[in-house]
Scaffold this motif. Structure first.
Motif, PDB file in Angstrom:
ATOM      1  N   ALA A  48       0.829  -1.213   0.000  1.00  0.00           N
ATOM      2  CA  ALA A  48       0.000   0.000   0.000  1.00  0.00           C
ATOM      3  C   ALA A  48       0.858   1.256   0.000  1.00  0.00           C
ATOM      4  CB  ALA A  48      -0.932  -0.001   1.213  1.00  0.00           C
ATOM      5  N   PRO A  49       0.799   2.091  -1.044  1.00  0.00           N
ATOM      6  CA  PRO A  49       1.599   3.323  -1.068  1.00  0.00           C
ATOM      7  C   PRO A  49       0.928   4.446  -0.275  1.00  0.00           C
ATOM      8  CG  PRO A  49       0.314   3.179  -3.069  1.00  0.00           C
ATOM      9  CD  PRO A  49       0.020   1.918  -2.286  1.00  0.00           C
ATOM     10  N   LYS A  50       1.712   5.436   0.061  1.00  0.00           N
ATOM     11  CA  LYS A  50       1.177   6.703   0.544  1.00  0.00           C
ATOM     12  C   LYS A  50       1.295   7.702  -0.602  1.00  0.00           C
ATOM     13  CE  LYS A  50       2.239   8.055   4.759  1.00  0.00           C
ATOM     14  NZ  LYS A  50       3.028   8.368   5.969  1.00  0.00           N
ATOM     15  N   VAL A  51       0.337   8.614  -0.697  1.00  0.00           N
ATOM     16  CA  VAL A  51       0.358   9.608  -1.764  1.00  0.00           C
ATOM     17  C   VAL A  51       0.362  11.005  -1.137  1.00  0.00           C
ATOM     18  CG1 VAL A  51      -0.868  10.583  -3.742  1.00  0.00           C
ATOM     19  CG2 VAL A  51      -0.763   8.098  -3.431  1.00  0.00           C
ATOM     20  N   TYR A  52       1.323  11.811  -1.566  1.00  0.00           N
ATOM     21  CA  TYR A  52       1.465  13.184  -1.083  1.00  0.00           C
ATOM     22  C   TYR A  52       1.139  14.160  -2.207  1.00  0.00           C
ATOM     23  CZ  TYR A  52       3.946  11.604   3.125  1.00  0.00           C
ATOM     24  OH  TYR A  52       4.281  11.011   4.324  1.00  0.00           O
ATOM     25  N   GLY A  53       0.394  15.203  -1.870  1.00  0.00           N
ATOM     26  CA  GLY A  53       0.180  16.283  -2.816  1.00  0.00           C
ATOM     27  C   GLY A  53       1.441  17.101  -2.996  1.00  0.00           C
ATOM     28  N   PHE A  54       1.505  17.824  -4.119  1.00  0.00           N
ATOM     29  CA  PHE A  54       2.747  18.483  -4.520  1.00  0.00           C
ATOM     30  C   PHE A  54       3.070  19.740  -3.745  1.00  0.00           C
ATOM     31  CE2 PHE A  54      -0.376  21.003  -6.666  1.00  0.00           C
ATOM     32  CZ  PHE A  54       0.192  22.229  -6.957  1.00  0.00           C
TER      33      PHE A  54
END
Length: 380
Positions: free
Chosen positions: A248-254
């Motif tokens: 499961a990845p984590k996703v960060y906004g830019f």
């Protein structure tokens, strides 16, 4: 105009290695202004029809630029942009070219050749610590709330309409032109949710319903967000121990400004600062190290390490991000080092000015400023 000297040096140093540079980054991150700030460059805006006509015969165009330093802004507007860059790299090595775009080279359909081995990539991120110093504005809370796009950070004020105008421009000029996606509403809905939930575990099925799209479409849209630097997918570090999270990845906004906007934060509380500091640390590492090869770690009992640097052949560096050093608890690092005993442990806190070490039983931890850490991690 702020002189972004860190990035100017990156360009000058890269030109010593390759004649063709690819400068990428999100819309309005400052690519055009940065290129125009370079000394002795000839600037071409590829959005203009007359400029595109000049480049219809690449060899004739390049012949007139022998020995020059050239900026090709928004090069994806050309019918075959990779052809011109390839001819430059192979046959006109005395011409120094920096081409700009809002995605990774090869992500858009027009790029038929990724120029492997012929170019040097530079990824211009939202404003990092050297940029804040150049702007003589080092207030981190201002940087968190307004974000790191120069016009947002440096302007007298930021209007809510600026965020929506950016989003509309992103769809029209980046997504439709380069990726040919057809459905604006679900794509923008996913983008907004990714920004609002930035830093969390990403499960595609949780986004499919609210966006009214299938799980494979969510996955495809996320690839586009990643290719255009609007989202960063941070994958778990694992050596496949039985109790580690491995998929499961984590996703960060830019950008912290867009994260604050889509979370409805107009003023920052103390609890918000820790989350935004973590995002800022990620931006700083990506800017200074020029890499997305950054992981996180989590086990099935809920222990988590913010970031792990795991270069092949080297022991993993475990990084914890804290707005204040006195909020550090060694429990997560102890759990990580129980499974991965060798490697450096670092706490990056906003209130640290000088590095120091501390032992928690057998666990040795270095408390360090962000500037000190990225300076020693950055490639020479």
């Amino acid at each position: 105009m702020v002189q972004r000297r860190f990035w100017q040096k990156q360009i000058e140093d890269s030109w010593k290695v390759r004649s063709v540079l690819w400068l990428s980054g999100v819309r309005r991150v400052g690519k055009t202004v940065l290129c125009q700030s370079l000394p002795d460059v000839e600037y071409f805006d590829c959005e203009l029809p007359r400029t595109r006509r000049m480049m219809e015969d690449p060899e004739a165009f390049l012949e007139g630029l022998r020995g020059r330093r050239v900026v090709l802004d928004e090069i994806h507007r050309l019918s075959n942009p990779s052809e011109l860059l390839k001819i430059t790299a192979d046959h006109y090595r005395d011409v120094r070219i920096i081409a700009t775009g809002s995605s990774t080279l090869g992500a858009a359909q027009k790029f038929r050749d990724t120029l492997t081995g012929r170019k040097r990539d530079i990824w211009l991120t939202p404003m990092c610590l050297p940029d804040l110093k150049d702007a003589k504005q080092t207030d981190l809370e201002r940087r968190f709330l307004r974000g790191g796009l120069p016009s947002f950070f440096l302007g007298e004020k930021v209007d809510e309409r600026d965020f929506q105008e950016w989003m509309d421009s992103y769809w029209a000029k980046d997504i439709q032109e380069m990726f040919r996606l057809e459905r604006k509403d679900p794509f923008q809905k996913l983008t907004e949710l990714v920004l609002a939930q930035s830093g969390g575990i990403f499960e595609a099925t949780h986004f499919a319903g609210p966006c009214e799209i299938s799980r494979p479409t969510v996955t495809n849209y996320l690839r586009v967000l990643e290719a255009t630097f609007v989202a960063h997918v941070i994958r778990p570090y694992s050596t496949r121990k039985p109790n580690e999270i491995i998929s499961a990845p984590k996703v960060y906004g830019f950008d912290t400004g867009f994260i604050c906007y889509y979370r409805g934060w107009q003023q920052l509380r103390r609890d918000d600062l820790g989350t935004l500091w973590e995002h800022f640390v990620l931006n700083e590492m990506m800017a200074r190290m020029q890499t997305r090869d950054i992981c996180y770690w989590r086990d099935k009992r809920g222990h988590e390490i913010d970031f792990v640097l795991a270069n092949r052949g080297r022991n993993p560096i475990a990084i914890e991000c804290k707005w204040s050093a006195d909020r550090f608890d060694p429990t997560n690092l102890e759990a990580f080092r129980y499974l991965h005993p060798n490697g450096e442990n670092v706490v990056l806190a906003a209130d640290i000015k000088r590095s120091f070490g501390h032992s928690y039983g057998p666990l040795k931890v270095t408390f360090e400023s962000l500037e000190s850490f990225v300076s020693r991690m950055a490639p020479v």
